[in-house]
Design a protein around this motif. Structure first.
Motif, PDB file in Angstrom:
ATOM      1  N   LEU A  58       0.831  -1.216   0.000  1.00 24.19           N
ATOM      2  CA  LEU A  58       0.000   0.000   0.000  1.00 24.19           C
ATOM      3  C   LEU A  58       0.859   1.257   0.000  1.00 24.19           C
ATOM      4  CD1 LEU A  58      -2.803  -1.091   2.488  1.00 24.19           C
ATOM      5  CD2 LEU A  58      -3.065  -0.682   0.030  1.00 24.19           C
ATOM      6  N   GLN A  59       1.908   1.262   0.804  1.00 22.24           N
ATOM      7  CA  GLN A  59       2.798   2.430   0.839  1.00 22.24           C
ATOM      8  C   GLN A  59       3.481   2.640  -0.507  1.00 22.24           C
ATOM      9  OE1 GLN A  59       5.338   1.620   4.178  1.00 22.24           O
ATOM     10  NE2 GLN A  59       3.791   2.211   5.668  1.00 22.24           N
ATOM     11  N   ALA A  60       3.905   1.542  -1.127  1.00 13.59           N
ATOM     12  CA  ALA A  60       4.599   1.639  -2.416  1.00 13.59           C
ATOM     13  C   ALA A  60       3.660   2.050  -3.556  1.00 13.59           C
ATOM     14  CB  ALA A  60       5.242   0.295  -2.753  1.00 13.59           C
ATOM     15  N   ASN A  61       2.366   1.816  -3.369  1.00 14.74           N
ATOM     16  CA  ASN A  61       1.394   2.097  -4.437  1.00 14.74           C
ATOM     17  C   ASN A  61       0.403   3.196  -4.072  1.00 14.74           C
ATOM     18  OD1 ASN A  61       1.906   0.018  -6.649  1.00 14.74           O
ATOM     19  ND2 ASN A  61       1.904  -1.237  -4.790  1.00 14.74           N
ATOM     20  N   ASN A  62       0.869   4.147  -3.259  1.00 18.23           N
ATOM     21  CA  ASN A  62       0.059   5.311  -2.921  1.00 18.23           C
ATOM     22  C   ASN A  62      -1.302   4.931  -2.334  1.00 18.23           C
ATOM     23  OD1 ASN A  62       0.721   7.962  -2.815  1.00 18.23           O
ATOM     24  ND2 ASN A  62      -0.150   8.497  -4.811  1.00 18.23           N
ATOM     25  N   TYR A  63      -1.318   3.849  -1.577  1.00 14.87           N
ATOM     26  CA  TYR A  63      -2.512   3.354  -0.889  1.00 14.87           C
ATOM     27  C   TYR A  63      -3.661   3.015  -1.833  1.00 14.87           C
ATOM     28  CZ  TYR A  63       0.093   4.321   3.249  1.00 14.87           C
ATOM     29  OH  TYR A  63       1.070   4.296   4.215  1.00 14.87           O
ATOM     30  N   MET A  64      -3.305   2.567  -3.033  1.00 13.13           N
ATOM     31  CA  MET A  64      -4.313   2.101  -3.985  1.00 13.13           C
ATOM     32  C   MET A  64      -4.502   0.602  -3.769  1.00 13.13           C
ATOM     33  SD  MET A  64      -3.334   4.220  -7.413  1.00 13.13           S
ATOM     34  CE  MET A  64      -4.640   3.483  -8.344  1.00 13.13           C
ATOM     35  N   GLU A  65      -5.582   0.262  -3.080  1.00 14.84           N
ATOM     36  CA  GLU A  65      -5.851  -1.123  -2.709  1.00 14.84           C
ATOM     37  C   GLU A  65      -5.913  -2.047  -3.923  1.00 14.84           C
ATOM     38  OE1 GLU A  65      -9.442  -3.384  -0.472  1.00 14.84           O
ATOM     39  OE2 GLU A  65      -8.837  -1.467   0.415  1.00 14.84           O
ATOM     40  N   SER A  66      -6.379  -1.529  -5.038  1.00 10.78           N
ATOM     41  CA  SER A  66      -6.512  -2.346  -6.249  1.00 10.78           C
ATOM     42  C   SER A  66      -5.167  -2.899  -6.726  1.00 10.78           C
ATOM     43  CB  SER A  66      -7.168  -1.541  -7.370  1.00 10.78           C
ATOM     44  OG  SER A  66      -6.371  -0.409  -7.682  1.00 10.78           O
ATOM     45  N   LYS A  67      -4.079  -2.199  -6.402  1.00  5.99           N
ATOM     46  CA  LYS A  67      -2.753  -2.655  -6.831  1.00  5.99           C
ATOM     47  C   LYS A  67      -2.159  -3.696  -5.887  1.00  5.99           C
ATOM     48  CE  LYS A  67      -1.620   1.134  -9.710  1.00  5.99           C
ATOM     49  NZ  LYS A  67      -0.569   1.517 -10.586  1.00  5.99           N
ATOM     50  N   CYS A  68      -2.856  -3.982  -4.797  1.00  7.34           N
ATOM     51  CA  CYS A  68      -2.320  -4.903  -3.790  1.00  7.34           C
ATOM     52  C   CYS A  68      -3.213  -6.126  -3.594  1.00  7.34           C
ATOM     53  CB  CYS A  68      -2.149  -4.157  -2.469  1.00  7.34           C
ATOM     54  SG  CYS A  68      -0.975  -2.783  -2.579  1.00  7.34           S
TER      55      CYS A  68
END
Length: 85
Positions: free
Chosen positions: A35-45
């Motif tokens: 989440l930290q690495a992807n600007n808190y975009m849940e869809s990417k995690c």
């Protein structure tokens, strides 16, 4: 027993009182990193979230504190589930 003798004494009961490591802590940490690495975009995690869900499914309810959110989510789904007649 004096202090010198007690130095290497292992108490079984103190071992039982120690908190156990959460079995799904590693997966929870991976979600936070993602989440930290992807600007808190849940869809990417979603992949790491799914890994945590798999881990939670392996343990009885209440065994993992990090799984309590998923457990609560499941309970809410069951209570809101429409009954078919």
């Amino acid at each position: 027993m004096d202090k010198r003798q007690n130095k290497n004494h292992f108490s079984y009961f103190s071992f039982l009182d120690m908190p156990q490591k959460d079995p799904c802590q590693k997966q929870a940490c991976e979600i936070q990193k993602c989440l930290q690495a992807n600007n808190y975009m849940e869809s990417k995690c979603q992949a790491v979230i799914q890994e945590l869900r798999k881990c939670c499914a392996r343990y009885p309810k209440g065994r993992s504190l990090v799984c309590s959110g998923f457990e609560k989510e499941e309970e809410e789904k069951l209570t809101l589930k429409p009954t078919s007649k």
